[in-house]
Design a protein around this motif. Structure first.
Motif, PDB file in Angstrom:
ATOM      1  N   GLY A 270       1.064  -1.000  -0.098  1.00  0.00           N
ATOM      2  CA  GLY A 270      -0.247  -0.053  -0.051  1.00  0.00           C
ATOM      3  C   GLY A 270       0.621   1.182   0.244  1.00  0.00           C
ATOM      4  O   GLY A 270       1.871   1.327  -0.518  1.00  0.00           O
ATOM      5  N   GLU A 271       0.688   1.724   0.138  1.00  0.00           N
ATOM      6  CA  GLU A 271       0.758   3.177   1.216  1.00  0.00           C
ATOM      7  C   GLU A 271       1.970   3.683   1.510  1.00  0.00           C
ATOM      8  O   GLU A 271       2.487   2.568   2.750  1.00  0.00           O
ATOM      9  CB  GLU A 271       0.838   4.287   0.980  1.00  0.00           C
ATOM     10  CG  GLU A 271      -1.023   4.650  -0.163  1.00  0.00           C
ATOM     11  CD  GLU A 271      -1.819   5.884   0.707  1.00  0.00           C
ATOM     12  OE1 GLU A 271      -1.453   6.621   1.772  1.00  0.00           O
ATOM     13  OE2 GLU A 271      -2.051   6.374  -0.107  1.00  0.00           O
ATOM     14  N   LEU A 272       3.332   4.328   1.176  1.00  0.00           N
ATOM     15  CA  LEU A 272       4.190   3.758   2.390  1.00  0.00           C
ATOM     16  C   LEU A 272       4.063   4.370   4.207  1.00  0.00           C
ATOM     17  O   LEU A 272       4.691   4.340   4.667  1.00  0.00           O
ATOM     18  CB  LEU A 272       5.760   6.053   1.858  1.00  0.00           C
ATOM     19  CG  LEU A 272       6.364   5.166   0.456  1.00  0.00           C
ATOM     20  CD1 LEU A 272       7.199   6.308  -0.217  1.00  0.00           C
ATOM     21  CD2 LEU A 272       7.050   4.165   0.756  1.00  0.00           C
ATOM     22  N   GLY A 273       3.206   5.209   4.105  1.00  0.00           N
ATOM     23  CA  GLY A 273       2.617   5.614   5.375  1.00  0.00           C
ATOM     24  C   GLY A 273       2.309   4.466   6.036  1.00  0.00           C
ATOM     25  O   GLY A 273       2.971   3.988   7.538  1.00  0.00           O
ATOM     26  N   ALA A 274       1.752   3.347   5.782  1.00  0.00           N
ATOM     27  CA  ALA A 274       1.962   1.749   6.394  1.00  0.00           C
ATOM     28  C   ALA A 274       3.315   1.245   6.577  1.00  0.00           C
ATOM     29  O   ALA A 274       2.374   0.758   7.782  1.00  0.00           O
ATOM     30  CB  ALA A 274       0.945   1.002   5.181  1.00  0.00           C
ATOM     31  N   ALA A 275       4.315   1.735   6.591  1.00  0.00           N
ATOM     32  CA  ALA A 275       5.028   1.236   7.748  1.00  0.00           C
ATOM     33  C   ALA A 275       5.926   2.781   7.905  1.00  0.00           C
ATOM     34  O   ALA A 275       6.867   3.314   7.755  1.00  0.00           O
ATOM     35  CB  ALA A 275       6.542   0.801   6.543  1.00  0.00           C
ATOM     36  N   PRO A 276       5.077   3.297   9.292  1.00  0.00           N
ATOM     37  CA  PRO A 276       5.271   4.673   9.455  1.00  0.00           C
ATOM     38  C   PRO A 276       7.132   4.760  10.387  1.00  0.00           C
ATOM     39  O   PRO A 276       7.800   6.084   9.878  1.00  0.00           O
ATOM     40  CB  PRO A 276       4.233   5.561  10.270  1.00  0.00           C
ATOM     41  CG  PRO A 276       3.810   3.485  11.271  1.00  0.00           C
ATOM     42  CD  PRO A 276       3.942   2.810   9.576  1.00  0.00           C
ATOM     43  N   SER A 277       7.536   3.845  10.712  1.00  0.00           N
ATOM     44  CA  SER A 277       9.032   3.877  11.155  1.00  0.00           C
ATOM     45  C   SER A 277      10.316   3.898  10.236  1.00  0.00           C
ATOM     46  O   SER A 277      11.040   3.312  10.401  1.00  0.00           O
ATOM     47  CB  SER A 277       8.342   2.331  12.098  1.00  0.00           C
ATOM     48  OG  SER A 277       8.795   1.362  11.596  1.00  0.00           O
ATOM     49  N   ALA A 278       9.574   3.187   8.814  1.00  0.00           N
ATOM     50  CA  ALA A 278      10.434   3.127   8.127  1.00  0.00           C
ATOM     51  C   ALA A 278      10.890   4.600   7.622  1.00  0.00           C
ATOM     52  O   ALA A 278      10.396   5.259   7.085  1.00  0.00           O
ATOM     53  CB  ALA A 278      10.205   2.073   6.988  1.00  0.00           C
ATOM     54  N   MET A 308       3.883   9.058   1.647  1.00  0.00           N
ATOM     55  CA  MET A 308       4.450   9.286   3.564  1.00  0.00           C
ATOM     56  C   MET A 308       3.568   9.434   4.904  1.00  0.00           C
ATOM     57  O   MET A 308       2.580  10.534   4.606  1.00  0.00           O
ATOM     58  CB  MET A 308       5.619   9.829   3.831  1.00  0.00           C
ATOM     59  CG  MET A 308       6.597   9.693   2.711  1.00  0.00           C
ATOM     60  SD  MET A 308       8.056  11.120   2.160  1.00  0.00           S
ATOM     61  CE  MET A 308       8.303  11.249   4.164  1.00  0.00           C
ATOM     62  N   HIS A 309       3.553   8.758   5.633  1.00  0.00           N
ATOM     63  CA  HIS A 309       3.179   9.221   7.155  1.00  0.00           C
ATOM     64  C   HIS A 309       3.721  10.684   7.313  1.00  0.00           C
ATOM     65  O   HIS A 309       5.294  11.674   7.022  1.00  0.00           O
ATOM     66  CB  HIS A 309       3.090   8.703   7.846  1.00  0.00           C
ATOM     67  CG  HIS A 309       2.430   8.690   9.752  1.00  0.00           C
ATOM     68  ND1 HIS A 309       3.007   9.397  10.673  1.00  0.00           N
ATOM     69  CD2 HIS A 309       1.936   8.329  10.067  1.00  0.00           C
ATOM     70  CE1 HIS A 309       2.156   9.498  11.545  1.00  0.00           C
ATOM     71  NE2 HIS A 309       1.827   8.280  11.544  1.00  0.00           N
ATOM     72  N   ALA A 310       3.013  11.239   8.291  1.00  0.00           N
ATOM     73  CA  ALA A 310       3.029  12.844   8.457  1.00  0.00           C
ATOM     74  C   ALA A 310       4.106  12.857   8.946  1.00  0.00           C
ATOM     75  O   ALA A 310       4.741  13.883   9.077  1.00  0.00           O
ATOM     76  CB  ALA A 310       2.068  13.512   9.716  1.00  0.00           C
ATOM     77  N   ASP A 343       6.506  22.139   2.154  1.00  0.00           N
ATOM     78  CA  ASP A 343       6.690  22.772   3.378  1.00  0.00           C
ATOM     79  C   ASP A 343       7.878  21.080   4.323  1.00  0.00           C
ATOM     80  O   ASP A 343       7.715  21.035   5.098  1.00  0.00           O
ATOM     81  CB  ASP A 343       6.352  23.836   4.662  1.00  0.00           C
ATOM     82  CG  ASP A 343       6.736  24.384   5.198  1.00  0.00           C
ATOM     83  OD1 ASP A 343       8.512  24.194   4.782  1.00  0.00           O
ATOM     84  OD2 ASP A 343       7.015  24.268   5.995  1.00  0.00           O
ATOM     85  N   ARG A 344       8.172  20.704   2.787  1.00  0.00           N
ATOM     86  CA  ARG A 344       7.961  18.920   3.845  1.00  0.00           C
ATOM     87  C   ARG A 344      10.062  19.023   3.188  1.00  0.00           C
ATOM     88  O   ARG A 344      10.494  17.979   4.325  1.00  0.00           O
ATOM     89  CB  ARG A 344       7.096  17.251   3.286  1.00  0.00           C
ATOM     90  CG  ARG A 344       6.229  18.276   4.066  1.00  0.00           C
ATOM     91  CD  ARG A 344       5.115  16.318   3.574  1.00  0.00           C
ATOM     92  NE  ARG A 344       6.180  16.040   4.570  1.00  0.00           N
ATOM     93  CZ  ARG A 344       5.913  14.910   4.905  1.00  0.00           C
ATOM     94  NH1 ARG A 344       4.803  13.606   4.162  1.00  0.00           N
ATOM     95  NH2 ARG A 344       6.545  13.921   6.080  1.00  0.00           N
ATOM     96  N   LEU A 369      13.117  14.998   3.095  1.00  0.00           N
ATOM     97  CA  LEU A 369      12.133  14.649   3.903  1.00  0.00           C
ATOM     98  C   LEU A 369      11.544  14.866   5.376  1.00  0.00           C
ATOM     99  O   LEU A 369      12.546  14.009   5.632  1.00  0.00           O
ATOM    100  CB  LEU A 369      11.228  15.341   2.612  1.00  0.00           C
ATOM    101  CG  LEU A 369      10.524  14.329   1.222  1.00  0.00           C
ATOM    102  CD1 LEU A 369       9.736  13.976   0.781  1.00  0.00           C
ATOM    103  CD2 LEU A 369      11.621  16.388   0.807  1.00  0.00           C
ATOM    104  N   GLY A 370      11.058  15.917   5.857  1.00  0.00           N
ATOM    105  CA  GLY A 370      10.473  15.783   7.722  1.00  0.00           C
ATOM    106  C   GLY A 370       9.130  16.407   7.057  1.00  0.00           C
ATOM    107  O   GLY A 370       9.020  17.427   6.961  1.00  0.00           O
ATOM    108  N   ALA A 371       8.907  16.032   8.862  1.00  0.00           N
ATOM    109  CA  ALA A 371       7.414  16.600   8.888  1.00  0.00           C
ATOM    110  C   ALA A 371       7.841  18.073   9.354  1.00  0.00           C
ATOM    111  O   ALA A 371       8.853  19.037   9.515  1.00  0.00           O
ATOM    112  CB  ALA A 371       6.962  16.311  10.511  1.00  0.00           C
ATOM    113  N   THR A 372       6.646  18.771   8.755  1.00  0.00           N
ATOM    114  CA  THR A 372       6.354  20.293   9.169  1.00  0.00           C
ATOM    115  C   THR A 372       7.026  21.003  10.928  1.00  0.00           C
ATOM    116  O   THR A 372       6.588  20.227  11.729  1.00  0.00           O
ATOM    117  CB  THR A 372       5.432  21.215   8.932  1.00  0.00           C
ATOM    118  OG1 THR A 372       4.385  20.375   8.757  1.00  0.00           O
ATOM    119  CG2 THR A 372       5.711  20.790   6.506  1.00  0.00           C
ATOM    120  N   HIS A 373       6.363  22.147  11.288  1.00  0.00           N
ATOM    121  CA  HIS A 373       6.942  22.770  12.459  1.00  0.00           C
ATOM    122  C   HIS A 373       5.502  23.564  12.367  1.00  0.00           C
ATOM    123  O   HIS A 373       5.724  24.910  12.676  1.00  0.00           O
ATOM    124  CB  HIS A 373       8.369  23.173  12.315  1.00  0.00           C
ATOM    125  CG  HIS A 373       9.660  22.951  12.314  1.00  0.00           C
ATOM    126  ND1 HIS A 373       9.483  21.652  13.235  1.00  0.00           N
ATOM    127  CD2 HIS A 373      10.204  22.257  11.763  1.00  0.00           C
ATOM    128  CE1 HIS A 373      10.517  20.476  12.814  1.00  0.00           C
ATOM    129  NE2 HIS A 373      11.881  20.965  11.633  1.00  0.00           N
TER     130      HIS A 373
END
Length: 684
Positions: A270-278, A308-310, A343-344, A369-373
């Motif tokens: 599925g989506e990459l967010g299905a593996a949020p720790s990866a 991706m997960h947030a 903004d990621r 890429l990473g989470a926004t603030h």
């Protein structure tokens, strides 16, 4: 027309295994040019170098058995076990030279790696059962083992390849690399230093705490990035690769490589967010059509960002012309602007030149890429940019770049307190609104703030006192010249081309060495290339090569000598005198070694003034010999000028250091001037 074989005579059979010139070099553990020298110098005599099986072909092939026997008999090379190691280096003969043969060998090697079973001691039906156990969905080896398990010759060959290597996994890696060399179209294969940097970035960005480390690659290609991660991780740390469902032969090869390399594997269904720790680590594809390639590549990144997960992080590498440089195509430019507005993008890195060894003109870049603030107002949000174009990826530099990137992922307090070494923190809105390249020019590392006022003060005072006490470098005694009016009866000195001096033996041309990898050591023999030749002088070597590595991998290496002229025609004709010597000069740079008749400074000056570009045009540069009566005086004058030049550069660098550290110390309020107290006027 070739004569027919005599009745009853058997036609000669092609050899079962072949070696290319590069394969011979790897088997003998020598550099590739050494094999060429053997062919030329050992062509005659009682035990000549074996003849190729395809004379006249652009890529010569040799009977592997003959080559191994010849190496053993002559004792040449650096591998006393050449015959025992032969199976790990050979190329299959014409009858077996196919993708199916390569795939079958790779599948059998994977099977023995995962199960520990001996291929030749296991009955064929049990081999098939083992393949069904490890690959029930036929993703990487079952169909190949099914096609090969009844072929004892093929199974025996795979076992020999495994026995000739340190392990079956190592044999599989070698066989896959050999198959890739024969592939007509290779992707942008990154250099080992670049792969190490990307792997270190992905490992450092990992935040999971379940005892395993998870990495996702939606476009694994040949698996280079994940293989580099596994190589950088300690063996005791389990790692899980999240990769898509395998549908191609390349994908099966990649999965074989990962599983044999110690990876656990989960399917990206599925989506990459299905593996949020990866941590997502991938290299986006590049196509030949510039417009199509930019859109295709940016759409891949868009898919990654949306899936991706947030809180997930990603390291994405691709062509700098798409990720950083100005885009001529409006649709591609709009898509990149859209990605930046998410903004990621926390960090943008331009990798050094030469990060794709097969394509030296291909510049590569990285987006992290990473989470926004959400707690930080939009006007205070940031992105870091880092230009490593003229840098060598040394271990120390990689550590600093990783630390800079980790700081960029942190909160506002973290990013404000971090002393960035190679990155620059810029306002995110300036990157989003950029109409040109995202990194407009080379970035310079900001100075590190003073951490100890007393230490900094003592160092700066010592530096200032040293600059005050430095004696001037005398020049006049060595530069006592006067106008020389040549008598009309004297024959004018010879004014000949470099080609003439080469033919006469007054100049020796030594080609630059081609290195199999990119040296990253901070100590050892300095490595000089075309990038070090600037403004008629040599810049300090950015990388070095370990002495042991030099002796083992490049036994025939020629080091420079003091007075050699290093030249290159890449980007225009440039030359400089090597005053120190004992350096390894790498292709495309070369060495011109003059005799006493010719002065190296005059030679370098003539080359730089000529302005020839490419090819052999530099050989037409003309040069006069130095009269014997003037040679010693010229050497002494040039030594004095060069010495003063070095001292001047060192003094400029020291003055810049003094200025910058003084300003930084005052700004950080860790330094203050010792101002004398002014006595009050009389009567007060």
């Amino acid at each position: 027309m070739a004569p027919s074989p005599a009745p009853g005579a058997e036609e000669p059979q092609p050899p079962a295994a072949l070696l290319s010139m590069s394969g011979i070099a790897r088997l003998a553990k020598v550099r590739r040019p050494v094999v060429t020298i053997w062919r030329r110098r050992k062509a005659q005599g009682p035990d000549p170098f074996p003849a190729p099986v395809n004379p006249g072909h652009p890529e010569l092939q040799f009977d592997a058995t003959e080559i191994a026997a010849w190496l053993t008999r002559t004792g040449l090379g650096n591998n006393a076990s050449a015959q025992e190691d032969l199976a790990a280096h050979v190329r299959p003969g014409p009858a077996h030279l196919s993708a199916d043969f390569d795939a079958a060998v790779a599948a059998l090697l994977t099977l023995t790696t995962l199960t520990g079973a001996s291929l030749t001691e296991t009955v064929p039906t049990e081999l098939l059962d083992l393949a069904d156990d490890v690959d029930p969905h036929d993703e990487f080896c079952y169909r190949e083992v099914e096609a090969a398990h009844q072929n004892p010759e093929l199974v025996s060959h795979a076992e020999q390849v495994a026995d000739a290597s340190y392990s079956a996994a190592n044999a599989l890696e070698q066989s896959l690399q050999e198959a890739r060399r024969r592939a007509p179209n290779l992707p942008d294969v990154l250099s080992r230093p670049a792969l190490r940097l990307l792997a270190d970035l992905a490992i450092a960005l990992h935040e999971g705490d379940d005892g395993e480390m998870h990495f996702a690659d939606p476009f694994p290609q040949a698996g280079d990035l994940l293989a580099a991660v596994r190589e950088r991780l300690p063996e005791h740390i389990p790692a899980v690769a999240h990769t898509p469902e395998v549908t191609t032969a390349v994908g099966r090869n990649t999965l074989r490589r990962l599983l044999s390399g110690g990876w656990g594997r989960r399917r990206l269904s599925g989506e990459l967010g299905a593996a949020p720790s990866a941590v997502v680590l991938t290299q986006v594809d590049h196509e030949d059509d510039p417009r199509g390639s930019a859109l295709h590549l940016l759409r891949q990144i868009d898919d990654i960002a949306l899936e991706m997960h947030a809180g997930q992080r990603a390291v994405i590498v691709g062509p700098a012309q798409v990720l950083i440089d100005e885009l001529a195509d409006r649709e591609a430019d709009n898509l990149r602007a859209h990605l930046l507005r998410l903004d990621r993008v926390r960090s943008i890195i331009r990798l050094p030149a030469g990060s794709v060894p097969r394509r030296h003109n291909r510049a590569m870049a990285v987006w992290v890429l990473g989470a926004t603030h959400p707690g930080v107002p939009a006007e205070r949000r940031w992105t870091t940019v880092c230009d490593l174009t003229d840098r060598g990826l040394t271990p120390a530099l990689c550590i600093d770049v990783v630390n800079d990137t980790l700081a960029a992922m942190g909160d506002e307090q973290t990013v404000r307190s971090h002393a960035f070494h190679y990155s620059r923190r810029v306002a995110a809105r300036s990157v989003i609104a950029a109409h040109g390249p995202l990194i407009p020019g080379p970035t310079t590392a900001p100075p590190r703030p003073a951490t100890s006022g007393s230490h900094t003060a003592a160092r700066l005072m010592t530096l200032a006192e040293r600059l005050d006490s430095e004696p001037a470098q005398p020049l006049a005694p060595a530069v006592r010249v006067f106008h020389a009016s040549a008598p009309t009866t004297r024959r004018p000195s010879t004014h000949e081309t470099i080609e003439h001096w080469l033919d006469r033996g007054d100049l020796e041309l030594i080609p630059g060495h081609r290195l199999s990898g990119e040296p990253t050591d901070e100590a050892g023999v300095p490595v000089l290339g075309a990038d070090q030749i600037m403004d008629g002088s040599l810049a300090p070597a950015q990388v070095h090569i370990d002495l042991l590595t030099l002796a083992e991998d490049y036994p025939a290496a020629h080091l420079s000598e003091p007075g050699d002229v290093i030249l290159t025609t890449t980007g225009g004709l440039r030359a400089a005198v090597d005053h120190e010597g004992s350096a390894l000069v790498t292709y495309p740079a070369r060495i011109l070694r003059p005799t006493e008749t010719l002065d190296p400074h005059l030679l370098a000056r003539a080359l730089n003034r000529h302005g020839a570009t490419g090819g052999r045009a530099w050989r037409s540069v003309t040069l006069r010999p130095v009269p014997e009566s003037q040679r010693k005086a010229l050497r002494e004058a040039m030594a004095a000028v060069d010495n003063a030049h070095r001292h001047a550069h060192a003094r400029i660098a020291a003055l810049k250091e003094l200025r910058d550290d003084l300003l930084d110390g005052i700004a950080a309020r860790v330094l203050q001037f010792d101002t004398p107290t002014t006595a009050p006027p009389e009567g007060h």
